[in-house]
Design a protein around this motif. Structure first.
Motif, mmCIF file in Angstrom:
data_model
loop_
_atom_site.group_PDB
_atom_site.id
_atom_site.type_symbol
_atom_site.label_atom_id
_atom_site.label_comp_id
_atom_site.label_asym_id
_atom_site.label_seq_id
_atom_site.Cartn_x
_atom_site.Cartn_y
_atom_site.Cartn_z
ATOM 1 N N HIS B 230 0.816 -1.221 0.000
ATOM 2 C CA HIS B 230 0.000 0.000 0.000
ATOM 3 C C HIS B 230 0.839 1.256 0.000
ATOM 4 C CE1 HIS B 230 -3.373 -2.582 0.517
ATOM 5 N NE2 HIS B 230 -2.889 -3.067 1.659
ATOM 6 N N TRP B 231 2.119 1.105 -0.228
ATOM 7 C CA TRP B 231 2.998 2.266 -0.169
ATOM 8 C C TRP B 231 3.294 2.766 -1.588
ATOM 9 C CZ3 TRP B 231 4.047 4.818 4.150
ATOM 10 C CH2 TRP B 231 4.950 5.877 4.062
ATOM 11 N N ASN B 232 3.120 4.080 -1.812
ATOM 12 C CA ASN B 232 3.514 4.668 -3.085
ATOM 13 C C ASN B 232 5.013 4.916 -3.032
ATOM 14 O OD1 ASN B 232 0.818 4.837 -4.156
ATOM 15 N ND2 ASN B 232 0.491 6.567 -2.774
ATOM 16 N N THR B 233 5.739 4.211 -3.885
ATOM 17 C CA THR B 233 7.197 4.211 -3.799
ATOM 18 C C THR B 233 7.836 5.463 -4.377
ATOM 19 O OG1 THR B 233 7.125 3.006 -5.867
ATOM 20 C CG2 THR B 233 7.429 1.715 -3.851
ATOM 21 N N ILE B 234 7.046 6.245 -5.091
ATOM 22 C CA ILE B 234 7.588 7.471 -5.696
ATOM 23 C C ILE B 234 6.421 8.397 -6.010
ATOM 24 C CG2 ILE B 234 7.439 6.662 -8.102
ATOM 25 C CD1 ILE B 234 10.264 7.950 -8.499
ATOM 26 N N SER B 235 6.685 9.667 -5.979
ATOM 27 C CA SER B 235 5.682 10.633 -6.398
ATOM 28 C C SER B 235 6.362 11.495 -7.458
ATOM 29 C CB SER B 235 5.234 11.466 -5.200
ATOM 30 O OG SER B 235 4.368 12.479 -5.616
ATOM 31 N N ILE B 236 6.155 11.127 -8.704
ATOM 32 C CA ILE B 236 6.890 11.750 -9.812
ATOM 33 C C ILE B 236 6.304 13.146 -10.018
ATOM 34 C CG2 ILE B 236 7.655 11.448 -12.188
ATOM 35 C CD1 ILE B 236 6.899 8.388 -11.716
ATOM 36 N N ILE B 256 6.430 13.116 -17.265
ATOM 37 C CA ILE B 256 6.278 11.791 -17.872
ATOM 38 C C ILE B 256 7.640 11.259 -18.331
ATOM 39 C CG2 ILE B 256 5.168 10.464 -19.728
ATOM 40 C CD1 ILE B 256 3.146 11.391 -17.630
ATOM 41 N N ALA B 257 8.499 12.168 -18.821
ATOM 42 C CA ALA B 257 9.836 11.730 -19.241
ATOM 43 C C ALA B 257 10.623 11.198 -18.041
ATOM 44 C CB ALA B 257 10.587 12.875 -19.905
ATOM 45 N N ASP B 258 10.464 11.836 -16.882
ATOM 46 C CA ASP B 258 11.086 11.316 -15.653
ATOM 47 C C ASP B 258 10.532 9.923 -15.345
ATOM 48 O OD1 ASP B 258 12.634 13.543 -15.278
ATOM 49 O OD2 ASP B 258 11.348 14.464 -13.759
ATOM 50 N N ALA B 259 9.209 9.782 -15.475
ATOM 51 C CA ALA B 259 8.576 8.483 -15.206
ATOM 52 C C ALA B 259 9.163 7.416 -16.122
ATOM 53 C CB ALA B 259 7.061 8.578 -15.393
ATOM 54 N N VAL B 260 9.336 7.760 -17.389
ATOM 55 C CA VAL B 260 9.888 6.799 -18.354
ATOM 56 C C VAL B 260 11.267 6.332 -17.890
ATOM 57 C CG1 VAL B 260 10.813 6.577 -20.710
ATOM 58 C CG2 VAL B 260 8.548 7.606 -20.334
ATOM 59 N N CYS B 261 12.073 7.267 -17.407
ATOM 60 C CA CYS B 261 13.415 6.922 -16.946
ATOM 61 C C CYS B 261 13.360 5.962 -15.753
ATOM 62 C CB CYS B 261 14.172 8.195 -16.575
ATOM 63 S SG CYS B 261 15.790 7.875 -15.885
ATOM 64 N N TYR B 262 12.470 6.230 -14.791
ATOM 65 C CA TYR B 262 12.357 5.344 -13.626
ATOM 66 C C TYR B 262 11.872 3.956 -14.039
ATOM 67 C CZ TYR B 262 12.757 9.702 -11.017
ATOM 68 O OH TYR B 262 13.193 10.894 -10.529
ATOM 69 N N GLY B 428 17.990 10.519 -26.040
ATOM 70 C CA GLY B 428 18.436 9.381 -25.244
ATOM 71 C C GLY B 428 17.796 9.362 -23.870
ATOM 72 N N GLY B 429 16.739 10.155 -23.684
ATOM 73 C CA GLY B 429 16.010 10.116 -22.415
ATOM 74 C C GLY B 429 16.328 11.297 -21.520
ATOM 75 N N MET B 430 15.784 11.231 -20.317
ATOM 76 C CA MET B 430 15.803 12.392 -19.448
ATOM 77 C C MET B 430 17.187 12.680 -18.864
ATOM 78 S SD MET B 430 13.655 14.677 -18.969
ATOM 79 C CE MET B 430 12.951 15.869 -17.847
ATOM 80 N N VAL B 431 17.985 11.647 -18.578
ATOM 81 C CA VAL B 431 19.300 11.927 -17.977
ATOM 82 C C VAL B 431 20.164 12.760 -18.935
ATOM 83 C CG1 VAL B 431 21.408 10.938 -17.015
ATOM 84 C CG2 VAL B 431 19.185 10.015 -16.327
ATOM 85 N N PRO B 432 20.324 12.354 -20.194
ATOM 86 C CA PRO B 432 21.053 13.234 -21.122
ATOM 87 C C PRO B 432 20.365 14.591 -21.317
ATOM 88 C CG PRO B 432 20.692 11.060 -22.118
ATOM 89 C CD PRO B 432 19.979 11.062 -20.814
ATOM 90 N N ALA B 433 19.044 14.603 -21.343
ATOM 91 C CA ALA B 433 18.338 15.884 -21.547
ATOM 92 C C ALA B 433 18.625 16.841 -20.398
ATOM 93 C CB ALA B 433 16.837 15.646 -21.681
ATOM 94 N N ILE B 434 18.791 16.287 -19.186
ATOM 95 C CA ILE B 434 19.129 17.127 -18.032
ATOM 96 C C ILE B 434 20.601 17.541 -18.121
ATOM 97 C CG2 ILE B 434 19.479 17.129 -15.535
ATOM 98 C CD1 ILE B 434 17.022 15.195 -15.381
ATOM 99 N N GLU B 435 21.458 16.551 -18.380
ATOM 100 C CA GLU B 435 22.901 16.823 -18.349
ATOM 101 C C GLU B 435 23.356 17.807 -19.414
ATOM 102 O OE1 GLU B 435 24.535 12.756 -16.180
ATOM 103 O OE2 GLU B 435 24.467 12.832 -18.365
ATOM 104 N N THR B 436 22.675 17.816 -20.556
ATOM 105 C CA THR B 436 23.070 18.768 -21.600
ATOM 106 C C THR B 436 22.456 20.148 -21.368
ATOM 107 O OG1 THR B 436 21.189 18.103 -22.948
ATOM 108 C CG2 THR B 436 23.280 16.992 -23.391
#
Lengths: 147, 556
Positions: B230-236, B256-262, B428-436
């Protein structure tokens, strides 16, 4: 020509920097050289960067309620490093009653939420102009002494 | 009605009625847009496509694609959870506020931690100076957590905790408090925010680099899917992204892009989509552009449902449901004429309810100035109670479904968010989108556009650039005492003196070994350390040693 050099700093642990980034870009776009420290810098790091970059003023942004402690530590550190000629201004969610305290310890201007860009620009311009006048006056005095 | 007949009617109306009216009374602006800049036409008409493809686009509540809501009866069955975010000073003082809120009718708790806790630092760390107890409650050890929930039975309340980088540590402490109360982990209900990506983008309380941070998140998915159903493990969270300046479309797309990464991280680690996806929760902001916000929530549900089904092959309907918490917007509140904020909050809250939120935090009128007083929090809570009981908005499912305008906006927001998601995928997803710096750049541009519009009076903010007065606001302000740090340090000293230091030492050694082993789940060793009253600083120090710390490239 640059209108002056300004370091925008985020002391403490607060990561909310929409305001700091906006003011940094605003100043840069109106002709200042601006250095932004990024979030979560210690007062010592900020003062170190300000001296290294030879700035005219430091703008501090704090939204966590820790402004009294953090502004004070930056001012003290400047004094300790004999860099009291660098002006300090700041902004954030700072209640009216703390503004007089901050002014007392030497913060030259405080911008609270809702302050217009125009008001920030004209205040900063005036601060740097008065600083320039002071510096000239001091140099005059120095010349007199040398003579 | 056929489209052609309608088109004829519209043309006729344009010529015969509209043209004259506009000539006589020109409209207030040449073009109208939402606050996010989406065009708004004068008039919207029935859309044949909507009726023809009703089940694909809207469907029935509680069924794919969940556009109209995640429950078949929505608020006719159960009202949304009224959950006010609170916490300050010491655990004892925050405990008082929680008991007050529960007594006043709150139906869930939402814990705010101070910045040292959020960054895995003890109150006596030099970096904590000035920050202890300021924006939330200070938690050093399990002893603080015990005091925080003193007299609050954890099997009878759901608790949301805004904690990210060290989320596993606070979750372990919550479980340990449950153990002491005799409540099994499987009976605990609540949420940890646990959303690190938006910390790099907008909120700033990251500690470790992205890769080990994602491992911690994957560890909680895995552990909780077995132990805490019953625990929500993340609140994106789109909330902080929006508050940092993003538009409604960007808020949705980045979230949603963060969700895709998780999801991809968990799948790579070998979890099955229907094992963990039902416990993913979301958190959005609700701003003042009423219809845009309602459309955003509806678009979010549809987009996510299709994504989960089509891209990730989810089978269980629970995996496809976008369940979300909403908070009214902090940045739309003004320090000037703060009473006006009551009205803003009420309207935003109504949009959240019409958008089908599962839980709601209403901001207090004084939050552009300070943490809220007890009185202003009560008013914020009453705002929700009035909405629930007096306005009738909770009496039918998705009341604005079928509104020509709202359906059009829903389609537009979904399409634009999908386009932005496509760009992020291509990077390539959210991590590269953040890092660049891509994500940051888009948010900054939107933030600047907004500020410039207000500066030029193209956007009116009542009390700021229109109808302003010179009076500084007169309000009773809330302040946190400056001696909290000293009191916390005293307590920390007592705990350290009483605990068995050898057990602490052993648990930390075992934690280090697990941290160094990529395949190990870190929840069990952290739970051990927490039970031994290791401090959050000690635990995070081990993780800092092994994982390193993230330092953002500063780019204006």
């Amino acid at each position: 020509m640059s209108k002056g050099r300004i370091l925008i700093g985020k002391p403490g642990l607060d990561g909310h920097d929409r305001g700091a980034r906006y003011v940094a870009r605003l100043l840069r776009n109106t002709g200042y050289d601006v250095i932004y420290t990024g979030i979560r810098r210690s007062p010592e790091e900020i003062v170190e960067a300000a001296i290294r970059e030879n700035v005219d003023a430091i703008g501090l942004s704090v939204l966590s309620g820790a402004h009294r402690v953090l502004f004070r530590r930056v001012i003290d550190e400047l004094t300790e490093r004999s860099a009291g000629n660098i002006l300090v201004f700041g902004g954030g969610t700072i209640p009216e009653e703390d503004i007089s305290y901050l002014k007392e310890i030497g913060v030259r201007a405080i911008f609270t939420p809702g302050t217009s860009a125009q008001a920030i620009l004209s205040t900063v311009e005036e601060l740097l102009r008065s600083k320039h006048r002071d510096t000239l006056a001091k140099e005059d005095r120095k010349e007199v002494m040398i003579r | 009605m056929t489209a052609s007949r309608l088109q004829f009617g519209e043309e006729e109306w344009s010529k015969e009625t509209l043209a004259g009216a506009v000539a006589q009374h020109p409209e207030r602006a040449r073009a109208f847009t939402t606050t996010s800049g989406l065009p708004v036409d004068r008039l919207y008409l029935p859309d044949d496509d909507l009726v023809e493809h009703y089940e694909e686009k809207l469907g029935f509540p509680g069924r794919f694609p969940f556009t109209r809501g995640v429950h078949p009866t929505m608020f006719r069955g159960r009202l949304w959870t009224m959950r006010e975010y609170a916490g300050y000073s010491t655990a004892e003082e925050s405990n008082q506020r929680y008991r007050y809120l529960l007594a006043e009718g709150s139906t869930g708790l939402s814990v705010a931690f101070d910045l040292p806790t959020q960054l895995g630092l003890d109150s006596d760390d030099p970096r904590s100076l000035g920050e202890v107890g300021k924006v939330g409650v200070a938690i050093n050890t399990l002893a603080d957590m015990e005091a925080l929930f003193e007299g609050i039975p954890l099997d009878r309340v759901s608790t949301s905790m805004t904690i990210n980088a060290p989320a596993v540590v606070l979750l372990a402490m919550y479980m340990a408090v449950g153990e002491k109360q005799g409540v099994e982990p499987s009976a605990l209900r609540g949420t940890i925010q646990n959303d690190i990506l938006k910390e790099y983008i907008a909120r700033g309380t990251y500690i470790f680099p992205p890769r080990p941070s994602l491992r911690l998140i994957e560890n909680t998915f895995e552990y909780c899917s077995r132990q805490m159903p019953h625990w929500n493990t993340i609140s994106i969270s789109g909330y902080h992204i929006r508050e940092a300046g993003a538009t409604a479309v960007q808020e949705l797309a980045f979230t949603i892009a963060d969700a895709v990464c998780y999801i991809e991280t968990a799948l790579r680690a070998g979890l099955l989509i229907d094992e963990f996806a039902p416990r993913l929760a979301f958190f959005f902001a609700v701003h003042s552009d009423f219809f845009e916000e309602i459309a955003k929530f509806r678009a979010a549900r549809r987009l996510y449902a299709r994504l989960m089904k089509e891209r990730f092959g989810a089978r269980s309907p629970e995996s496809m449901m976008l369940r979300f918490h909403t908070q009214t917007s902090g940045v739309t509140l003004t320090a000037q004429q703060p009473e006006n904020n009551v009205v803003r909050v009420a309207l935003q809250a109504m949009a959240a309810v019409l958008g089908g939120t599962q839980s709601l935090h209403t901001n207090s009128k004084d939050e552009a100035l300070c943490l809220p007083t007890e009185e202003s929090v009560r008013l914020a809570l009453r705002t929700q109670e009035i909405l629930a009981n007096e306005t009738g908005v909770a009496s039918t499912v998705d009341p604005l479904g079928g509104s020509f305008f709202v359906e059009h906006l829903t389609d537009t927001i979904e399409a634009e968010a999908l386009a932005l998601l496509g760009r992020i995928d291509a990077m390539g997803g959210m991590v590269p989108a953040i890092e660049t710096g891509f994500v940051r750049r888009l948010i900054d541009e939107s933030a600047d556009r907004w500020s410039e519009q207000v500066e030029r009076n193209e956007r009116i903010v009542v009390g700021v650039n229109a109808h302003a007065d010179d009076q500084p606001p007169r309000m009773q302000l809330f302040g946190v005492a400056d001696d909290v740090r000293r009191r916390e340090i005293d307590r920390l000293g007592l705990v350290k003196a009483r605990r068995d230091s050898r057990t602490v030492e052993r648990s930390l050694v075992s934690l280090r070994r697990s941290a160094e082993d990529d395949a190990a789940n870190l929840l069990p060793p952290i739970l051990e350390a927490v039970r031994a009253y290791a401090t959050i600083g000690e635990i995070c120090k081990i993780l800092r040693d092994v994982f390193g710390e993230y330092r953002e490239a500063v780019d204006l």
